[in-house]
Design an enzyme around this catalytic site. Structure first.
Site, short mmCIF file in Angstrom:
data_model
loop_
_atom_site.label_atom_id
_atom_site.label_comp_id
_atom_site.label_asym_id
_atom_site.label_seq_id
_atom_site.Cartn_x
_atom_site.Cartn_y
_atom_site.Cartn_z
CE LYS A 381 -3.53 9.67 -3.21
NZ LYS A 381 -4.10 10.93 -3.66
CE1 TYR A 608 -17.20 -20.59 -9.95
CE2 TYR A 608 -15.36 -19.04 -9.97
CZ TYR A 608 -16.22 -19.90 -9.28
OH TYR A 608 -16.08 -20.05 -7.94
C1 LIG Z 1 -3.26 11.43 -4.44
C2 LIG Z 1 -2.92 12.82 -4.36
C3 LIG Z 1 -1.64 13.26 -4.71
C4 LIG Z 1 -0.61 12.37 -5.33
O1 LIG Z 1 -0.93 12.22 -6.69
P1 LIG Z 1 0.04 11.52 -7.74
O2 LIG Z 1 -0.50 11.91 -9.04
O3 LIG Z 1 -0.04 10.06 -7.49
O4 LIG Z 1 1.39 12.04 -7.48
C5 LIG Z 1 -1.35 14.60 -4.49
N1 LIG Z 1 -2.26 15.43 -3.97
C6 LIG Z 1 -3.51 15.05 -3.64
C7 LIG Z 1 -4.45 16.04 -3.08
C8 LIG Z 1 -3.88 13.74 -3.84
O5 LIG Z 1 -5.11 13.35 -3.51
#
Ligand SMILES: *Cc1c(COP(=O)(O)O)cnc(C)c1O
Length: 716
Positions: A381, A608
């Site tokens: 993601k 800035y």
């Molecule tokens: C983002 C996410 C993961 C992965 O998490 P990490 O700590 O980066 O391994 C796993 N399960 C869900 C439901 C998530 O939203």
């Protein structure tokens, strides 16, 4: 692609194949025996062009293309098509004078020109390029609508149709309706040996072979024996067809695909280092040899050497080969000189380097922690935590990973559009109006609670889902104590439940109360699974682990582990490094260019609000990267630093959206165009994601996932 392997045997055979094509056009053995020449040029040499198509299918289309899911894949081959178009264009131009001289274009109508460009080629060997382009386009079209199996059937049918218009013409020549149909087609193209009937099968086979994971160490006996046997049979086939005079043309045989397949397999096991140069040389031998045949004849006449150089077929062939190879070598040398191959040189203002080997290392390290039955389901993601979801997923596909999770439907669609294979689970909310897209792109939706399940069921068509069980995080999921809801959920008509999951929210802490809470979460989850089993529902795949689950509670396993941050070789916070039992390697480096180096006089300010003022004369540099690229603005005014020429340079003044000013007084020789490292290594200095996270008061996950989309991700 995949330059780390030993493809030398394929590279060498490309040149041999090019010489076989020269043989087809010069008939080297006619001076000695018509049969021997038929065997060489009409049987053996017919392997050459299919071999070239196999190579393209293998390297360009690849296994993503031939996998289980239909993929709209034109975008993934557009670069290659452009390259081939340029080559085809160059070849057309080279042969215009010779074509005019030979009288090819005397009565050139628009339709004849189209026929040449699309099917026959503007010179007798150039049909190959049009067949390649047409074949790829046709396959992309088929792949959009057909499953892999249907696609195999389609290209096979096309090949058989082609056979009937080629070597097996005698079979249908006297069948009235059919031969008329073919005759009509032959007004559009002269032969069935083209991009519709010949190329797709071999391109497709190449892509399929890419998915077979053949290693150089695999046994050579089967492919070698298979090749020898099928070549013998194909020879028999060729001579029989010749004897019966069935051949309208002699490019396609029934046994050709099988024979070419074994040959290709055999070459894949030939553990020889790749020879890049030969690839270009073989293409140019192919393109140039007809010109050299013309040239040789032209020279032989005034030299009164026609008897020796042209009439003796073997000498003629060898000289044409020699001249073609020399010319091809000269052309590639010239082209290399004019535009040297760009190895790896990012020309961007700022970019991210993704280390393939580190990713591979992390995959193996994480797999080693898990039981064999638990597969990785990487979280890609937020653009794979900033690393670039498409290249990362494609690389993971190559490493044998075929389950992924993403946050939202658009992320899933992007992966599919780029040919990513395997199950893709959407972890978050998808609007019911988008449910049709779940089906079109073969995506699996998380059933985020019971009312949402009702909504999914109302859609009316089958949707694949993983049920989220809320075991105490109280984010998504149906409450674990609502057992009657879970039972009803499983019997919904339009819901195909293939998995169940929960998310553990305290696994990153090893405090006794956190461990206790995690234990309770796992227990609650397994209670739900057990209740299902008791009622006779088949237990779907289950998963409850994220990165810290795997690192701290490998025993909780499940069928999948949804690893995110650990896969990218990073821990969320520094203290976790010491506690970890495996060594992970950071996958990402972040770099930007020095745009300007200038002097600052005492009392002058920078940036800035002029929050920075020079006390003494100093040298500063402006970097082409800013908070718009994900550099936290809280690193302004000396909180953060970057690495240039192996030395640290503090950030001064306020970070801007697209630029950042750093103090480079102590860095001798610094120049505009230099590389600045924001994350990663320079000389003996390193900046880690943890450094950035600590300096800006957050966790590494946030730093990485906010890396700007406008920076290119480059696999190295
Ligand atoms: C983002 C996410 C993961 C992965 O998490 P990490 O700590 O980066 O391994 C796993 N399960 C869900 C439901 C998530 O939203």
């Amino acid at each position: 692609m995949q330059t780390n392997k030993n493809y030398g045997a394929l590279d060498v055979f490309r040149v041999i194949a090019a010489f076989l094509v020269v043989a087809i056009h010069t008939s080297p053995l006619t001076s000695f025996s018509a049969e021997a020449d038929f065997f060489l040029t009409r049987v053996v040499a017919r392997l050459a062009v299919p071999f070239f198509f196999l190579v393209t299918g293998y390297f360009v289309l690849g296994k993503q293309f031939a996998g289980r899911y239909p993929s709209p894949c034109l975008s993934s081959v557009s670069g290659y098509l452009r390259k081939i178009l340029v080559m085809y264009g160059a070849a057309i131009l080279i042969y215009i004078p010779i074509g005019i001289y030979a009288g090819h274009y005397k009565e050139l109508s628009a339709s004849a020109l189209l026929r040449m460009l699309i099917f026959d080629g503007t010179f007798y060997h150039l049909w190959y390029f049009s067949a390649l382009i047409l074949g790829i386009l046709l396959l992309c079209f088929l792949r959009r609508f057909l499953s892999a199996r249907a696609c195999t059937a389609a290209v096979f049918v096309l090949y058989v149709l082609g056979l009937l218009g080629d070597s097996y013409w005698g079979l249908i020549e006297h069948v009235p309706g059919i031969s008329a149909a073919y005759e009509w087609c032959f007004q559009i193209f002269s032969y069935t040996r083209n991009g519709i009937f010949l190329a797709p099968l071999f391109l497709w086979m190449g892509a399929r072979i890419a998915g077979q994971q053949i290693r150089p160490t695999d046994s050579r006996i089967i492919p070698a024996a298979g090749f020898a046997l099928t070549l013998a049979l194909m020879t028999a086939e060729g001579f029989l067809l010749r004897y019966f005079e069935w051949q309208r043309h002699d490019s396609m045989y029934l046994l050709l695909p099988v024979c070419a397949y074994f040959l290709y397999r055999l070459l894949l096991t030939g553990n020889i280092p790749s020879k890049q140069r030969l690839r270009a040389v073989s293409s140019w031998i192919y393109i140039l040899h007809p010109a050299l045949i013309v040239l040789l004849r032209g020279i032989a006449k005034p030299l009164h050497a026609t008897t020796l150089l042209v009439d003796n077929s073997l000498i003629h062939y060898l000289i044409v080969c020699l001249l073609s190879a020399a010319a091809a070598y000269a052309v590639t040398a010239f082209l290399n000189h004019v535009c040297p191959p760009v190895n790896f040189y990012p020309m961007d203002r700022a970019w991210l380097e993704i280390d393939r080997n580190a990713l591979k290392h992390n995959v193996s390290a994480l797999r080693s922690l898990l039981p064999k039955t638990c597969e990785l389901m990487p979280a890609i993601k937020a653009d794979a935590y900033g690393h670039g979801a498409v290249p990362v997923a494609q690389e993971l596909n190559r490493l044998g990973v075929d389950s992924f999770c993403v946050a939202c439907i658009s992320e899933g669609i992007e992966l599919r559009k780029n040919g990513v294979q395997g199950e893709i689970l959407i972890l978050g909310y998808t609007h019911p109006k988008q449910f049709p897209l779940l089906r079109r792109y073969h995506l699996t939706q998380t059933v985020i609670d019971f009312p949402y399940a009702l909504e999914m069921n109302r859609f009316g068509k089958k949707l694949k889902g993983h049920i989220a069980v809320d075991t105490g995080m109280h984010r998504l999921g149906e409450r674990c104590d609502h057992m009657e809801h879970f039972i009803r959920l499983l019997s919904m008509k339009n819901l195909t439940i293939t998995g169940a999951m929960t998310h553990l929210c305290s696994v990153d802490s090893n405090l006794p109360e956190s461990r206790e809470f995690t234990r309770q979460q796992a227990e609650a989850f397994y209670r739900v699974i057990k209740a299902w089993k008791k009622r006779g529902f088949t237990c779907p795949k289950i998963h409850l682990q994220s990165s810290y689950g795997v690192l701290n509670y490998p025993e909780l396993a499940g069928d999948y582990a949804r690893v995110g941050i650990a896969l990218y070789g990073v821990h969320s916070a520094r203290e976790d490094y010491d506690a970890s039992s495996i060594q992970l390697k950071p996958v990402l480096s972040w770099k930007a260019r020095v745009a300007v180096v200038k002097e600052l006089l005492p009392g002058e300010g920078a940036g800035y609000g002029l929050t920075f003022t020079a006390d003494s004369p100093m040298k500063i540099a402006t970097l082409s990267v800013g908070y718009g690229d994900g550099l936290p603005r809280s690193l302004s005014s000396g909180v953060g630093s970057v690495l240039i020429r192996g030395q640290r340079a503090a950030i001064i003044g306020r970070i801007c959206m697209d630029q950042t000013i750093v103090d480079v007084t102590e860095i001798p020789g610094i120049r505009a165009g230099d590389e600045a490292v924001l994350l990663g290594q320079s000389g003996s200095e390193t900046i880690t994601a943890c450094d950035l996270a600590e300096q800006s008061g957050t966790i590494t996950n946030e730093i990485l996932s906010r890396l700007g989309a406008r920076m290119p991700r480059i696999m190295i």
